[in-house]
Scaffold this motif. Structure first.
Motif, PDB file in Angstrom:
ATOM      1  N   THR A  35      -4.487  32.387-131.023  1.00  0.00           N
ATOM      2  CA  THR A  35      -3.051  32.299-131.289  1.00  0.00           C
ATOM      3  C   THR A  35      -2.618  30.859-131.035  1.00  0.00           C
ATOM      4  OG1 THR A  35      -2.536  32.927-129.005  1.00  0.00           O
ATOM      5  CG2 THR A  35      -2.600  34.698-130.647  1.00  0.00           C
ATOM      6  N   LYS A  36      -1.521  30.464-131.672  1.00  0.00           N
ATOM      7  CA  LYS A  36      -1.032  29.094-131.525  1.00  0.00           C
ATOM      8  C   LYS A  36       0.195  29.050-130.622  1.00  0.00           C
ATOM      9  CE  LYS A  36      -2.657  26.960-135.829  1.00  0.00           C
ATOM     10  NZ  LYS A  36      -2.249  26.287-137.086  1.00  0.00           N
ATOM     11  N   LYS A  37       0.170  28.083-129.725  1.00  0.00           N
ATOM     12  CA  LYS A  37       1.314  27.814-128.865  1.00  0.00           C
ATOM     13  C   LYS A  37       1.915  26.481-129.300  1.00  0.00           C
ATOM     14  CE  LYS A  37       4.045  27.665-125.217  1.00  0.00           C
ATOM     15  NZ  LYS A  37       5.219  28.551-125.073  1.00  0.00           N
ATOM     16  N   TRP A  38       3.130  26.546-129.899  1.00  0.00           N
ATOM     17  CA  TRP A  38       3.763  25.335-130.401  1.00  0.00           C
ATOM     18  C   TRP A  38       4.489  24.616-129.268  1.00  0.00           C
ATOM     19  CZ3 TRP A  38       2.918  23.288-135.082  1.00  0.00           C
ATOM     20  CH2 TRP A  38       2.331  24.112-136.053  1.00  0.00           C
ATOM     21  N   VAL A  39       4.088  23.379-129.040  1.00  0.00           N
ATOM     22  CA  VAL A  39       4.715  22.554-128.008  1.00  0.00           C
ATOM     23  C   VAL A  39       5.845  21.730-128.612  1.00  0.00           C
ATOM     24  CG1 VAL A  39       4.302  20.772-126.264  1.00  0.00           C
ATOM     25  CG2 VAL A  39       2.521  22.446-126.790  1.00  0.00           C
ATOM     26  N   LEU A  40       5.659  21.270-129.840  1.00  0.00           N
ATOM     27  CA  LEU A  40       6.672  20.529-130.588  1.00  0.00           C
ATOM     28  C   LEU A  40       6.768  21.107-132.000  1.00  0.00           C
ATOM     29  CD1 LEU A  40       5.785  16.827-129.641  1.00  0.00           C
ATOM     30  CD2 LEU A  40       7.764  18.115-128.832  1.00  0.00           C
ATOM     31  N   ARG A  41       7.965  21.092-132.571  1.00  0.00           N
ATOM     32  CA  ARG A  41       8.129  21.615-133.931  1.00  0.00           C
ATOM     33  C   ARG A  41       9.303  20.921-134.604  1.00  0.00           C
ATOM     34  NH1 ARG A  41       6.113  26.728-136.035  1.00  0.00           N
ATOM     35  NH2 ARG A  41       5.368  26.061-138.088  1.00  0.00           N
ATOM     36  N   ASN A  42       9.122  20.542-135.867  1.00  0.00           N
ATOM     37  CA  ASN A  42      10.185  19.963-136.698  1.00  0.00           C
ATOM     38  C   ASN A  42      10.801  18.705-136.075  1.00  0.00           C
ATOM     39  OD1 ASN A  42       9.914  22.182-138.501  1.00  0.00           O
ATOM     40  ND2 ASN A  42      11.261  23.405-137.202  1.00  0.00           N
ATOM     41  N   ILE A  43       9.943  17.815-135.604  1.00  0.00           N
ATOM     42  CA  ILE A  43      10.410  16.568-134.990  1.00  0.00           C
ATOM     43  C   ILE A  43      10.471  15.469-136.046  1.00  0.00           C
ATOM     44  CG2 ILE A  43       9.981  14.825-133.227  1.00  0.00           C
ATOM     45  CD1 ILE A  43      10.624  17.538-132.062  1.00  0.00           C
ATOM     46  N   SER A  44      11.669  14.928-136.271  1.00  0.00           N
ATOM     47  CA  SER A  44      11.849  13.848-137.247  1.00  0.00           C
ATOM     48  C   SER A  44      12.828  12.816-136.686  1.00  0.00           C
ATOM     49  CB  SER A  44      12.398  14.391-138.569  1.00  0.00           C
ATOM     50  OG  SER A  44      11.477  15.258-139.201  1.00  0.00           O
ATOM     51  N   PHE A  45      12.434  11.557-136.727  1.00  0.00           N
ATOM     52  CA  PHE A  45      13.343  10.471-136.351  1.00  0.00           C
ATOM     53  C   PHE A  45      12.726   9.141-136.782  1.00  0.00           C
ATOM     54  CE2 PHE A  45      10.653  11.265-132.627  1.00  0.00           C
ATOM     55  CZ  PHE A  45      10.163  10.006-132.336  1.00  0.00           C
ATOM     56  N   ASN A  46      13.574   8.123-136.885  1.00  0.00           N
ATOM     57  CA  ASN A  46      13.149   6.759-137.176  1.00  0.00           C
ATOM     58  C   ASN A  46      13.598   5.840-136.045  1.00  0.00           C
ATOM     59  OD1 ASN A  46      12.105   7.442-139.705  1.00  0.00           O
ATOM     60  ND2 ASN A  46      14.084   7.161-140.709  1.00  0.00           N
ATOM     61  N   ILE A  47      12.772   4.858-135.733  1.00  0.00           N
ATOM     62  CA  ILE A  47      13.139   3.838-134.751  1.00  0.00           C
ATOM     63  C   ILE A  47      12.935   2.477-135.406  1.00  0.00           C
ATOM     64  CG2 ILE A  47      12.656   2.819-132.499  1.00  0.00           C
ATOM     65  CD1 ILE A  47      11.684   5.538-131.562  1.00  0.00           C
ATOM     66  N   LYS A  48      13.983   1.690-135.452  1.00  0.00           N
ATOM     67  CA  LYS A  48      13.916   0.377-136.094  1.00  0.00           C
ATOM     68  C   LYS A  48      13.246  -0.643-135.174  1.00  0.00           C
ATOM     69  CE  LYS A  48      18.274   1.229-138.525  1.00  0.00           C
ATOM     70  NZ  LYS A  48      19.686   0.780-138.685  1.00  0.00           N
ATOM     71  N   SER A  49      12.751  -1.699-135.768  1.00  0.00           N
ATOM     72  CA  SER A  49      12.144  -2.776-134.990  1.00  0.00           C
ATOM     73  C   SER A  49      13.183  -3.371-134.048  1.00  0.00           C
ATOM     74  CB  SER A  49      11.612  -3.866-135.920  1.00  0.00           C
ATOM     75  OG  SER A  49      10.593  -3.365-136.743  1.00  0.00           O
ATOM     76  N   GLY A  50      12.795  -3.541-132.787  1.00  0.00           N
ATOM     77  CA  GLY A  50      13.688  -4.115-131.791  1.00  0.00           C
ATOM     78  C   GLY A  50      14.648  -3.131-131.158  1.00  0.00           C
ATOM     79  N   GLU A  51      14.615  -1.870-131.591  1.00  0.00           N
ATOM     80  CA  GLU A  51      15.519  -0.870-131.022  1.00  0.00           C
ATOM     81  C   GLU A  51      14.956  -0.346-129.705  1.00  0.00           C
ATOM     82  OE1 GLU A  51      18.090   2.972-132.696  1.00  0.00           O
ATOM     83  OE2 GLU A  51      16.267   2.323-133.739  1.00  0.00           O
ATOM     84  N   SER A  52      15.824   0.013-128.777  1.00  0.00           N
ATOM     85  CA  SER A  52      15.395   0.604-127.512  1.00  0.00           C
ATOM     86  C   SER A  52      15.893   2.041-127.461  1.00  0.00           C
ATOM     87  CB  SER A  52      15.927  -0.196-126.324  1.00  0.00           C
ATOM     88  OG  SER A  52      17.323  -0.366-126.412  1.00  0.00           O
ATOM     89  N   VAL A  53      14.966   2.975-127.327  1.00  0.00           N
ATOM     90  CA  VAL A  53      15.285   4.400-127.416  1.00  0.00           C
ATOM     91  C   VAL A  53      14.719   5.122-126.196  1.00  0.00           C
ATOM     92  CG1 VAL A  53      15.002   6.520-128.771  1.00  0.00           C
ATOM     93  CG2 VAL A  53      15.257   4.319-129.934  1.00  0.00           C
ATOM     94  N   GLY A  54      15.544   5.938-125.560  1.00  0.00           N
ATOM     95  CA  GLY A  54      15.107   6.755-124.449  1.00  0.00           C
ATOM     96  C   GLY A  54      14.806   8.174-124.905  1.00  0.00           C
ATOM     97  N   ILE A  55      13.923   8.831-124.188  1.00  0.00           N
ATOM     98  CA  ILE A  55      13.625  10.242-124.453  1.00  0.00           C
ATOM     99  C   ILE A  55      13.830  10.997-123.147  1.00  0.00           C
ATOM    100  CG2 ILE A  55      11.882  11.923-125.155  1.00  0.00           C
ATOM    101  CD1 ILE A  55      10.628   9.833-126.896  1.00  0.00           C
ATOM    102  N   VAL A  56      14.675  12.024-123.198  1.00  0.00           N
ATOM    103  CA  VAL A  56      14.957  12.821-122.008  1.00  0.00           C
ATOM    104  C   VAL A  56      14.718  14.291-122.310  1.00  0.00           C
ATOM    105  CG1 VAL A  56      16.656  11.166-121.135  1.00  0.00           C
ATOM    106  CG2 VAL A  56      17.416  13.075-122.558  1.00  0.00           C
ATOM    107  N   GLY A  57      14.593  15.068-121.263  1.00  0.00           N
ATOM    108  CA  GLY A  57      14.372  16.501-121.387  1.00  0.00           C
ATOM    109  C   GLY A  57      13.798  17.032-120.092  1.00  0.00           C
ATOM    110  N   VAL A  58      14.017  18.303-119.841  1.00  0.00           N
ATOM    111  CA  VAL A  58      13.483  18.909-118.622  1.00  0.00           C
ATOM    112  C   VAL A  58      11.966  18.995-118.724  1.00  0.00           C
ATOM    113  CG1 VAL A  58      15.593  20.237-118.251  1.00  0.00           C
ATOM    114  CG2 VAL A  58      13.707  21.264-119.528  1.00  0.00           C
ATOM    115  N   ASN A  59      11.304  19.261-117.601  1.00  0.00           N
ATOM    116  CA  ASN A  59       9.853  19.404-117.612  1.00  0.00           C
ATOM    117  C   ASN A  59       9.446  20.509-118.584  1.00  0.00           C
ATOM    118  OD1 ASN A  59       9.516  17.442-115.657  1.00  0.00           O
ATOM    119  ND2 ASN A  59       9.606  18.892-113.960  1.00  0.00           N
TER     120      ASN A  59
END
Length: 428
Positions: A35-59
């Motif tokens: 069986t499959k356990k999905w950890v991530l699904r339907n993730i889409s985003f763009n990050i431009k050159s020189g951009e600073s991006v944070g990622i947050v979320g609970v454990n």
């Protein structure tokens, strides 16, 4: 575009027994026994050159898995990832280090894995040694290093030459504040030169300070993508259980606008509010109970983040079960490590003018107003109510210690915890 992620998903296979894996490999019809356990699904985003991006979320939200996909440590189950430029990453502490090799040997090993030549590594070695600042330990096996020393060396290697993309996953949290400041100074310098920054941190203040934008991961999906302040507010609400009280608010709007609590309710609902710590230490002789609290800053009740130096109102509601000639409510703020920063009570805050009596059945609301002249960080709030002589012996009736956690943010940080409002002038 520096990073482009399109419809990415990551699943791991789970087998009910070790034999199922074997059956699957031997199956002539390619029958799946997992069986499959999905950890991530339907993730889409763009990050431009020189951009600073944070990622947050609970454990467990999928942050570390996403970074492993971006660095190529693991492959996506579905979707595509496109990265332009050289990537330097600080993921799991000590990842890529061989514990039996010396720090210097690990510098060469890590540098080669990053795509640098031996000549380039040798040229960067003096800077790596100076930045890591671990002295003679550079010639010792990594197994004798502390976690802070490993982080120092890992960061020095990853940033020895300016990468096009720098990915940092909580690694800096093990360092002392002086070295963290040194790391962020280098990060900020590289950002000015065009380096793309991807930062994962549980510290909302770091995300707001160093990132223009942030992505909030929740249950393996992108819950929100926006400015760092918007995202961290949502994240803090998620952490501390901010509830939607819109339906109840319609029935007590005037009281809630002024106090942030229902003055008529005599139930103990202290534990239902954002910021409440179930680990609180509650004690006292009885006769009175602290049954509710509210925090008000600006036009917000129970704010996720409070700007440093902002006047903040703390309300507590106390129900009295006995008669008292004189009662004294109190307030205390501490660091997460338990250091007392400030404490006062009704007598001290009123300069000895306030004497309060109470009768059985009374419900009273008390207010402390404090300008939170503090550095960025998390702090714990305690409330108490006592009876007796405030200049002599007092009997604690109900004390709720370390019962609320508060997040303070300061855009320009200073050294230490408390802002003493220093001024400066050049006198020559």
């Amino acid at each position: 575009m520096s990073i482009e992620v399109r419809d990415v998903g990551k699943a791991y296979k789970y087998y009910h027994s070790k034999w199922m894996r074997l059956y699957e490999k031997l199956s002539l019809r390619n029958k799946a026994y997992h069986t499959k356990k999905w950890v991530l699904r339907n993730i889409s985003f763009n990050i431009k050159s020189g951009e600073s991006v944070g990622i947050v979320g609970v454990n467990g939200a999928g942050k570390s898995t996403l970074l492993k996909l971006l660095t190529g440590t693991t492959k996506p189950t579905e979707g595509s990832i496109s990265i332009q430029g050289r990537v330097a990453a600080l993921l799991e502490l000590g990842m890529g280090f061989h514990s039996d090799f010396t720090g210097r040997q690990n510098v060469y090993m890590s540098g080669l894995m990053m795509g640098l030549s031996r000549e380039e590594i040798t040229a960067h070695m003096p800077d790596i040694e100076a930045f890591a600042d671990i002295g003679d330990y550079i010639e010792q096996p990594v197994r004798v290093y502390s976690s802070g020393m490993q982080m120092r060396l890992a960061f020095a290697i990853a940033t020895a030459s300016r990468p096009d993309i720098l990915i940092v996953d909580e690694a800096l949290s093990v360092g002392d504040s002086r070295f963290q400041a040194k790391c962020y100074a280098r990060i900020n310098e590289y950002k000015k030169q065009g380096t793309t920054l991807l930062l994962v941190s549980h510290n909302a203040g770091d995300i707001v300070k160093h990132c223009d934008r942030a992505i909030f991961l929740k249950d393996g999906h992108i819950h929100f993508d926006g400015t760092s302040r918007e995202v961290t507010n949502l994240y803090l609400d998620e952490l501390f259980g901010k509830k939607d009280n819109s339906a109840a608010k319609n029935t007590r709007e005037d009281l809630e606008l002024s106090l942030g609590m229902d003055a008529e309710n005599v139930d103990d609902i202290y534990h239902t509010h954002p910021g409440y710590r179930p680990e609180e230490y509650r004690w006292g002789h009885g006769g009175a109970r602290i049954i509710d609290y509210s925090i008000h800053c600006g036009n917000t009740h129970y704010p996720s983040t409070i700007p440093s130096n902002e006047k903040t109102d703390f309300y507590i509601k106390v129900k009295f079960e006995d008669d008292f000639d004189n009662i004294v409510p109190g307030f205390l703020i501490k660091t997460l490590e338990g250091i007392f920063l400030y404490g006062t009570n009704s007598f001290l805050a009123s300069e000895g003018r306030e004497y309060i009596s109470a009768q059985k059945g009374d419900v009273k609301i008390f207010k402390f107003s404090v300008p939170l002249n503090l550095n960025s960080g998390y702090y714990m709030i305690s409330f108490g109510v006592s009876s007796g002589n405030p200049q002599g012996e007092m009997i604690p009736l109900d004390r709720r210690y370390d019962s609320i956690i508060l997040n303070v943010n300061k855009n320009m940080e200073f050294w230490g915890v408390v802002d003493l409002k220093s001024t400066f002038a050049c006198c020559d």
